[in-house]
Each structure stands twice: as C-alpha cells, then as structure tokens.
Scaffold this active site. Structure first.
Site, PDB file in Angstrom:
ATOM      1  N   ALA A 142       0.921  -1.136  -0.093  1.00 25.47           N
ATOM      2  CA  ALA A 142       0.052   0.011  -0.087  1.00 25.47           C
ATOM      3  C   ALA A 142       0.771   1.304   0.096  1.00 25.47           C
ATOM      4  O   ALA A 142       2.072   1.146   0.294  1.00 25.47           O
ATOM      5  CB  ALA A 142      -0.948   0.028   1.271  1.00 25.47           C
ATOM      6  N   MET A 143       0.293   2.397  -0.375  1.00 27.14           N
ATOM      7  CA  MET A 143       0.961   3.701  -0.455  1.00 27.14           C
ATOM      8  C   MET A 143       0.003   4.901   0.180  1.00 27.14           C
ATOM      9  O   MET A 143      -1.239   4.841   0.040  1.00 27.14           O
ATOM     10  CB  MET A 143       1.371   4.238  -1.762  1.00 27.14           C
ATOM     11  CG  MET A 143       2.381   5.229  -1.765  1.00 27.14           C
ATOM     12  SD  MET A 143       3.841   4.797  -0.927  1.00 27.14           S
ATOM     13  CE  MET A 143       4.432   6.407  -0.427  1.00 27.14           C
ATOM     14  N   GLU A 144       0.699   5.662   1.084  1.00 28.50           N
ATOM     15  CA  GLU A 144      -0.094   6.477   1.650  1.00 28.50           C
ATOM     16  C   GLU A 144      -0.371   7.767   1.015  1.00 28.50           C
ATOM     17  O   GLU A 144      -0.008   9.031   1.825  1.00 28.50           O
ATOM     18  CB  GLU A 144       0.537   6.839   3.220  1.00 28.50           C
ATOM     19  CG  GLU A 144       1.867   7.434   3.241  1.00 28.50           C
ATOM     20  CD  GLU A 144       3.037   6.510   3.390  1.00 28.50           C
ATOM     21  OE1 GLU A 144       4.066   6.726   3.653  1.00 28.50           O
ATOM     22  OE2 GLU A 144       2.936   5.196   2.737  1.00 28.50           O
ATOM     23  N   ASN A 145      -0.477   7.844  -0.112  1.00 29.86           N
ATOM     24  CA  ASN A 145      -0.636   9.211  -0.957  1.00 29.86           C
ATOM     25  C   ASN A 145      -1.921   9.987  -0.071  1.00 29.86           C
ATOM     26  O   ASN A 145      -2.742   9.622   0.269  1.00 29.86           O
ATOM     27  CB  ASN A 145      -1.232   8.827  -2.180  1.00 29.86           C
ATOM     28  CG  ASN A 145      -0.146   7.861  -3.167  1.00 29.86           C
ATOM     29  OD1 ASN A 145       0.948   8.199  -3.372  1.00 29.86           O
ATOM     30  ND2 ASN A 145      -1.004   6.584  -3.354  1.00 29.86           N
ATOM     31  N   HIS A 175      -2.670   1.165   9.297  1.00 29.38           N
ATOM     32  CA  HIS A 175      -1.149   1.864   9.004  1.00 29.38           C
ATOM     33  C   HIS A 175      -1.102   3.161   8.003  1.00 29.38           C
ATOM     34  O   HIS A 175      -0.472   4.034   8.320  1.00 29.38           O
ATOM     35  CB  HIS A 175      -0.490   0.668   8.356  1.00 29.38           C
ATOM     36  CG  HIS A 175       1.109   0.938   8.351  1.00 29.38           C
ATOM     37  ND1 HIS A 175       2.143   0.823   9.281  1.00 29.38           N
ATOM     38  CD2 HIS A 175       1.931   1.692   7.430  1.00 29.38           C
ATOM     39  CE1 HIS A 175       3.153   1.356   8.864  1.00 29.38           C
ATOM     40  NE2 HIS A 175       3.071   1.907   7.808  1.00 29.38           N
ATOM     41  N   GLU A 176      -2.067   3.000   6.840  1.00 31.85           N
ATOM     42  CA  GLU A 176      -1.905   4.045   5.826  1.00 31.85           C
ATOM     43  C   GLU A 176      -2.484   5.336   6.411  1.00 31.85           C
ATOM     44  O   GLU A 176      -2.016   6.449   6.008  1.00 31.85           O
ATOM     45  CB  GLU A 176      -2.354   3.618   4.469  1.00 31.85           C
ATOM     46  CG  GLU A 176      -1.718   2.322   3.881  1.00 31.85           C
ATOM     47  CD  GLU A 176      -0.134   2.265   3.913  1.00 31.85           C
ATOM     48  OE1 GLU A 176       0.547   3.586   3.713  1.00 31.85           O
ATOM     49  OE2 GLU A 176       0.383   1.437   4.314  1.00 31.85           O
ATOM     50  N   HIS A 233      -0.685   7.422   8.666  1.00 29.72           N
ATOM     51  CA  HIS A 233       0.459   8.365   7.762  1.00 29.72           C
ATOM     52  C   HIS A 233      -0.158   9.513   7.368  1.00 29.72           C
ATOM     53  O   HIS A 233       0.488  10.336   7.094  1.00 29.72           O
ATOM     54  CB  HIS A 233       1.050   7.247   6.649  1.00 29.72           C
ATOM     55  CG  HIS A 233       2.020   6.480   7.018  1.00 29.72           C
ATOM     56  ND1 HIS A 233       3.061   6.847   7.772  1.00 29.72           N
ATOM     57  CD2 HIS A 233       2.176   5.036   6.348  1.00 29.72           C
ATOM     58  CE1 HIS A 233       4.136   5.721   7.629  1.00 29.72           C
ATOM     59  NE2 HIS A 233       3.474   4.756   6.868  1.00 29.72           N
ATOM     60  N   GLU A 288       7.749   5.384  10.215  1.00 27.68           N
ATOM     61  CA  GLU A 288       7.177   4.175   9.838  1.00 27.68           C
ATOM     62  C   GLU A 288       7.045   3.398  11.216  1.00 27.68           C
ATOM     63  O   GLU A 288       6.123   2.564  11.444  1.00 27.68           O
ATOM     64  CB  GLU A 288       8.288   3.416   9.054  1.00 27.68           C
ATOM     65  CG  GLU A 288       8.152   3.776   7.475  1.00 27.68           C
ATOM     66  CD  GLU A 288       6.852   3.622   6.839  1.00 27.68           C
ATOM     67  OE1 GLU A 288       6.027   2.855   7.522  1.00 27.68           O
ATOM     68  OE2 GLU A 288       6.567   4.193   5.807  1.00 27.68           O
TER      69      GLU A 288
END
Length: 486
Positions: free
Chosen positions: A53-56, A88-89, A92, A111
């Site tokens: 995943a990515m926290e954009n 988690h994301e 962020h 992180e």
C-alpha cells in the site's frame, strides 16, 4: 469534522474495508485531537502486480490482495492484513503526510511510530483481532531475532546517497521503531504520550521534523503532567535509536532479603571472532518493571552508564515466591534470572499458569529459549518450562514457544536425537490438538483460529498420524471440488 471516506471497488469484498476505514480515520482524528485536513479520503485497490500500500495524501492505494476480504474464501491472516494496512496507511495521514521527516535518516519517525499507532486503531475498529496483544509476537519477538545479530544497524542511520534509502525499509525501522515507541508510551504514560504527540503534530504540521522535535514535545508534556523520569526523553531514547541491539537484563536475587542485583549487557545470539573494534558502549537507559502477583508493580531504571546496580524491591517477597521483570514485556530487552527464580517460575506455571499474564508467559518462553541458544542459560531450564504447555490454551505462549523451538528443530533434524525431540513436542501439543480439532468452528475467536492453524501445522510437520490423515483427506476433497470452500 464531517469527512467522506470513499472506496472505489467493483467487488463485494470491499465491504470490510469500507467499514473499518471510516472508523479508523475517526479514531485518529480523536486520538491526535486534530481533524483530517482534506475534504475527502479515498482508498483504491489496484489489480495486477501492485502489492502492499501507499499513503498518498487523500488517495490511499492498495494491492487488491491487501484490501479485499471475503469471509467465505479469505484466510484469518487476510482479514488481519486488511486491518493492519488500512490503519497503517491512515495513520500516515498525520505521521508522514501532515508532518514529514526531515530526511531519510529519520524514516523510522514515520514508519516506526505508525507501526505502533496502527495497533491502537486496530484495537478500536476490530477488537476481536486482539492486535495489541499480538504485537509481542508479531513485532517485538520478530525484530529481536534480527537485532540480536552483530550485522544489525541502529534505527536512525545517516543517509548520504539515494541508493542507501531502500536499505532502511526493514524490520528495524518498522518493528523495532514500533517496539521502542510502545516502551516510551508505557514509561511516560498513555495520557502524556497522546498529548505530547498532539503538540508535536500541531507545531510541525505542513512541515518537516527530526526525532529531537518529537522528544522535545514529549519532554514538555511530561513536565506539564509531572511525570517522573530519571533524565530527559531525548537522552533516554537516543540510547535506543542511535545504538543497534538491545540488552539482556540479568536478575540475581538475595533470598534472605528484598535485595536483587541487576546487570545489563548487549544480547547477541552469536558472537563472531572479529577483531574489529567497535567503540560503541552497549548500555542503555532501560526502564525496568517487576511484579510478584501482577497486582502490585514496581519500577526502576538502569542508566546508560550502569552495567549493574543493587536494588531493594518496593514490596516484600518471600524466598519461595517468584519475581518477574518486564511486566507485559513493554520493555525492549530480554530477562535472565538466577536458577532458583527460574525454578520458582516453572513451579508456578505447572501449578497455575494463569497467575502469570498471557504476555509474560509468551515472554518467559521466548526469552528462556533464546537465552539458551545464546549460551546464557542451560537448555534444561527452557525445556523444563515447556512442560506446562500441555495445559496452555492461549495463542501467544504457543506462538512464542514454537517459533523459538524452530531453531532446535532445524539444528537437530539430521541428528539421531531428532526423534526424541519430535516425540516430546507431539506430547505437549497433542492435548491442544485434541481439544481444538482439525477443522475450524464458527464459534472460534480470531486467536483461536490462528492457534489451531499453528498447532495443526506443527503436528503435521512432526508426523502426527491423525493430522496427516486429515490433511490428505482435505486436499483430496478440495482437488475433487475446487469451488467448494467449506
């Protein structure tokens, strides 16, 4: 703040994420006492090769495998993964996006903190996962195996070139970062920790920060709340972020009094014969907690310049009573005892193991087996402790034990004594296998389901006849009707 948490998916398997996403975001807004600043928050599952995943900011992207969950076909781990990645994301959005680390040397600042805070959110959105309890085996024990090697590295590492950045995305940044954050939250107190984070986020929002900025915010809060600390937060935490490794704390009791001698030294599972000089002094500011009944808890500190200290316990303890240090394993260290105290702990486990907390039962087994592996304890002690497991029904102690026993399994697999090890492990596993059964039940809790899988996996690998027969039958049924998921 009336936010919209939107999920764009074409499958019905998005429903679980659609429920926990808004709940997690609302939790963070309340916990950080800061509203999410964007008008909406989207989560998108991406097919094909994208994993993780990515926290954009405002547009979280996930691989399909970590966002979609179907109770009919997905595993227990799939469900837990969805919760872990979503929480988690979303964390962020505050730690990482609203406030960003100044440079990659402080990658852990987003992180590591997020890997701990996500557990608080997971406990809120789906308490049945018991995510905070699992932290001990899934994060703490896992990263200790890596950090006990001479090849480990500090959490905070100077990055001089972009090529070095990728090396930091490992368990040290994530799981050790989370472990020391959990330790910090416990010794400073939940209220001061939370309010200190809020202050940090408010003064650094839309900007960059280094770890000292966070330590200063928490120091300020500790002073406001009159929290006693032996020195400032920065001094304490620098010993954990700027040095690799962790200590083993050895407790030697004087059974004629309330006095104990406590020592600390770096725990290494194996020391090399390298003659390379390491100038680092491996001593830490170590927060110690101890108990004899899990109702009264004493505390003290080992300082960075103390390899040992004498301590008079805060409460009376008879010579036939055990003492356990590192209550609920909130500290990032292992504990060793004199032989008599180990014996008293083993006796308590055999008599009534529930008198010791579940987390500490996991800690005792994991510490003892790893201390023996490192040559700091004779194997007779941890193997004697395992006898009580015939009556253990909780996931954490079994997870901790079986993971640590895997070393003995791999070392003895091609030796004449391996049959004896298999027979013994099956002896302590069989009562639980008989109780749990091979097939899952609708009444199972999440951890019961994970425990059954662990027990079945271990029994089958050790040659348990009924387990192997049922596994083969299940495979044949699945092959004859692959669409049947029951």
């Amino acid at each position: 703040f009336d936010f919209r948490n939107q999920i764009f998916l074409t499958s019905l398997s998005f429903r679980y994420a659609k429920v926990i996403g808004p709940k997690a975001q609302a939790f963070y807004e309340d916990y950080f006492q800061m509203p999410f600043p964007l008008p909406k928050q989207d989560m998108i599952a991406i097919p094909s090769a994208f994993v993780g995943a990515m926290e954009n900011w405002g547009l979280l992207t996930y691989g399909e495998s970590v966002l979609l969950y179907d109770a009919d076909v997905s595993s227990l781990d799939d469900r837990q993964t969805v919760v872990e990645l979503v929480t988690h994301e979303l964390a962020h959005q505050w730690f990482g996006n609203l406030v960003t680390m100044d440079w990659w040397s402080d990658l852990w600042l987003k992180e590591g903190f997020t890997s701990y805070i996500e557990c608080l959110a997971a406990e809120h959105v789906d308490p049945s996962l018991e995510r905070l309890e699992q932290f001990v085996t899934s994060a703490l024990h896992t990263v200790m195996r890596l950090d006990a090697l001479e090849s480990s590295h500090p959490i905070s590492v100077l990055v001089n070139h972009p090529d070095e950045i990728g090396e930091l995305f490992d368990d040290i940044s994530y799981k050790k970062g989370a472990a020391i954050t959990r330790m910090l939250a416990n010794f400073i107190g939940a209220k001061s920790f939370r309010n200190g984070l809020t202050h940090y986020l408010r003064i650094h929002q839309y900007g960059n920060a280094v770890q000292d900025d966070l330590w200063n915010a928490l120091d300020r809060q500790a002073d406001l709340d009159q929290v006693f600390l032996p020195t400032n937060v920065k001094t304490i935490m620098d010993t954990w972020t700027l040095k690799m490794g962790f200590p083993v704390v050895t407790v030697q009791r004087d059974y004629s009094s309330q006095n104990v001698t406590i020592t600390q030294k770096r725990f290494l599972v194996r020391k090399s014969n390298s003659t390379t000089a390491d100038p680092t002094v491996y001593l830490w500011w170590t927060p110690l907690t101890y108990t004899t009944d899990f109702r009264t808890i004493g505390s003290t500190w080992l300082a960075e310049n103390q390899s040992s200290k004498n301590l008079t316990l805060e409460f009376e303890i008879r010579d036939d009573e055990w003492v356990i240090f590192n209550v609920n394993e909130t500290g990032y260290y292992r504990v060793n005892y004199d032989a008599r105290n180990w014996h008293l702990i083993a006796k308590q486990l055999m008599t009534n193991h529930t008198a010791i907390s579940v987390i500490n039962r996991a800690q005792i087994m994991n510490d003892a087996l790893n201390l023996a592996r490192a040559g700091l304890l004779v194997y007779e002690v941890p193997l004697n402790l395992t006898k009580y497991l015939e009556r253990e029904e909780e996931f954490l102690p079994w997870e901790a034990t079986l993971t640590a026993l895997s070393y003995l399994d791999s070392m003895m697999k091609r030796t004449p004594g391996y049959g004896l090890l298999k027979n013994y492990v099956l002896k302590i596993l069989s009562p639980l296998y008989d109780s749990l059964g091979f097939v899952s039940r609708s009444s199972d809790s999440h951890l019961t389901g994970k425990l059954r899988r662990k027990v079945v996996e271990s029994c089958c690998s050790m040659g348990h006849k009924d387990c192997i027969t049922k596994a083969i039958d299940s495979y044949h049924r699945w092959m004859s009707d692959p669409q049947n998921t029951t």
